[in-house]
Design a protein around this motif. Sequence first.
Motif, PDB file in Angstrom:
ATOM      1  N   GLY A  80      37.511  14.779  32.196  1.00  0.00           N
ATOM      2  CA  GLY A  80      38.887  14.142  32.330  1.00  0.00           C
ATOM      3  C   GLY A  80      39.187  12.967  31.531  1.00  0.00           C
TER       4      GLY A  80
ATOM      5  N   VAL B   9      44.309   7.492  30.307  1.00  0.00           N
ATOM      6  CA  VAL B   9      42.856   6.962  29.971  1.00  0.00           C
ATOM      7  C   VAL B   9      43.122   6.609  28.450  1.00  0.00           C
TER       8      VAL B   9
ATOM      9  N   ILE C  16      36.676  11.605  35.715  1.00  0.00           N
ATOM     10  CA  ILE C  16      37.971  11.107  35.798  1.00  0.00           C
ATOM     11  C   ILE C  16      38.799  12.265  36.366  1.00  0.00           C
TER      12      ILE C  16
ATOM     13  N   VAL D 289      42.111  14.048  37.646  1.00  0.00           N
ATOM     14  CA  VAL D 289      43.383  14.334  37.271  1.00  0.00           C
ATOM     15  C   VAL D 289      44.378  15.169  37.901  1.00  0.00           C
TER      16      VAL D 289
ATOM     17  N   VAL E 144      45.915  10.480  35.391  1.00  0.00           N
ATOM     18  CA  VAL E 144      44.542  10.141  36.216  1.00  0.00           C
ATOM     19  C   VAL E 144      44.985   9.948  37.725  1.00  0.00           C
TER      20      VAL E 144
ATOM     21  N   MET F 237      38.764   8.449  39.857  1.00  0.00           N
ATOM     22  CA  MET F 237      37.464   8.147  39.204  1.00  0.00           C
ATOM     23  C   MET F 237      36.473   8.414  40.052  1.00  0.00           C
TER      24      MET F 237
ATOM     25  N   ASP G 256      44.869   4.632  38.512  1.00  0.00           N
ATOM     26  CA  ASP G 256      45.852   5.604  37.666  1.00  0.00           C
ATOM     27  C   ASP G 256      45.562   5.353  36.196  1.00  0.00           C
TER      28      ASP G 256
END
Lengths: 298, 462
Positions: free
Chosen positions: B247, B253, B343, B345, B351, B354, B385
């Motif tokens: 992710g 990210v 992460i 998604v 995002v 997590m 996010d």
Amino acid sequence: MYRILKAQKLADKIVLMDVYAPRIAANCQPGQFVIVKMGENGERIPLTICDYNRVEGTITIVFQEVGVSTVKMADLKENDSFRDFAGPLGNPSDLVHEDLEELKHKKLLFVAGGVGAAPVYPQVKWLHQNGIEADVIIGAKTKEMLILEDELKKVSGNLYVTTDDGSYGRTGLVTNVMEDLIQNQGKKYDACITIGPMIMMKFVCLLTRKYDLKTVVSMNPVMVDGTGMCGACRLMVGDQVKFACIDGPEFDGHLVDFDQAIKRSQMYKTEEGRVLLKQQEGNTHHGGCGNCEEMTNG
Amino acid sequence: MADMLKKVPVREQEATVRVTNFKEVCEGYNQEEAVKEASRCLNCKNAKCIQGCPVAIDIPGFIKEIQEGNIEEAYKVISKSSALPAVCGRVCPQETQCEGKCIRGIKGEPVSIGKLERFAADYALEHDIMPESSEEKNGHKVAVIGSGPSGLTCAGDLAKQGYDVTVFEALHELGGVLVYGIPEFRLPKEKVVAKEIEKVKELGVTFETNVVIGKSTTIDQLFEDEGFEAVYIGSGAGLPMFMGIPGENANGVFSANEYLTRANLMKAFDENYDTPIFAGTNVAVVGGGNVAMDAARVAARLGACVHVVYRRSAAELPARAEEVHHAREEGIIFDLLTNPKEILVDENGYVKGMKVVKMQLGEPDASGRRRPEEIPGSEYEIKTDTVIMSLGTSPNPLISSTTKGLDINRWECIIADEENGQTTKEGVFAGGDAVTGAATVILAMGAGKAGAKGIDEYLRNK
């Protein structure tokens, strides 16, 4: 400051500029890019080098008005200047490093969409200067959007032009021309180089995979510095993370994760922004908005 | 009578106020406060603080001048050893260097050397006081690559000795990490960085921006085509690292470098600038260094709720204590002994959360710190996010890969002699993060000084 020696409108919302940047002109190669920044408050914008003149010390760039900064840039005139102009960045095309004799025995196909004709031009020209004639397909939405046809004609082996609406040349997508050349006309190619909107490159790669035709793509993701510092331009190539700015911009198209790359290119486009973009871009809209599933020529 | 065991407190913007702006957090001493603090200095004969300073500033010397109210003289004492005192007074880790060695610190608090340096340097900036002037030009051309702290120091020292120095900078602004990395609220760009660079210019140094050595031109071309006789590489450690977890390429990210470059260099927080930034609502910063603190505090100023996610405990946080303290004051939450696993998604590539795991500290590893180990079955999800990866940086191979005979080690750091900066290529010297990997401004400056000395010796004996 980097003075603009020539500013010419190539088509609706597509502009060509010659910029005085002798350091870059002395050392650049086909396939590389520059970062331009208009003024103190501007964005850093990556643009593939379209041509260069080592004697005059100039770099030619071609860009499309797609956002705040490029719209402002299009207003610049001859004798205006860019505050910043850095490069050449990225790696030269693989072609430049290949053995010329071997290259002469290869049949190459270039596929360009929209403003992608600009970065294709220096590669085809370089080959031509080294005695190699490559076939070139350029696609545009309409006749009015077609750029660099005459220039490319002078340096290509065969040049095929196609428009989405059939207003000039063939009718249909670049991939339709490719299918026709390979399936109906029995053309055989050793390698394909394609530059254009990501969605177009994706479909070109899907097709060439079918023909087992090695395909190089030139990626144009979001970038900030262009020197490897920020990682905004990262993409998956096979199972590896690559930075387009220092590992590319050219990659093996059959290994690139286009779906992810297309999503990443929408990072700074909000829902409202995308709608606005589509309105603003009108018939230059090239599918970068994330709303368009379908491929177009440019 | 003031408590001589304690530092004169320094004025700061209130945490609840400063978290809404990008103005400098620490307001510094005024003259009265500075003189009072300076009076705490014992003026030791064998001053340990000087040994703790990577550029060996005559610390008791300048403090004595402040005690007597000679601020201009104080600045001149500092400027003999440092080209960037207003920068160092703000970002040096004094607690482990000069102040860490201060005799006052044995019983009570050390003298506030950093704040006094800043006071003298700011006074000089406000009153246009120039550093000691340079010698006659000697006609020898030296190129410096990179306008960060190391390059600026090297260039300044060489110019003072009469060399004809040109600094090449890849970005459009001068200052390197001082402009793209360290935020405005810790190090003001116009008021401090630009002005200190202006002083290096006044020493006769030429600057050229937008020149990417290794691309625009090469080191060999600088020697052969442009007549340079020596080159100093101070190109820093600019390449960001990622974790390699699923992710990580999702939208939202970022490397800390990207987030900070957008905010600091491109001034994305200011609506008059065109560069956008994805500010985030719930931001997770992964890492515990100074850069992580900077990223977290920028995100807070952009209006986000910020968590710092760090795999070891508070005691191991590599960031300066002052930065951690400021971050906590500004409402940043520390999720310690916590490490990202994945992460999460959403369908559009953004995002949405997590997955992290709780950690515990095991046996010490090669670095001497206790190795963090996962606690099995302790995974949970945090709401976020935007994830900012602040895991360190490594040197950019653009120069080493285009310069024949310039050797690097397995971390891609340029191999150079610590004493004089000499690399494996004749006439080429290097220092700072390009040699050591990511470290501090002052260590890079120390290396710049050593490089200038090395280049001077090399050219004298040539």
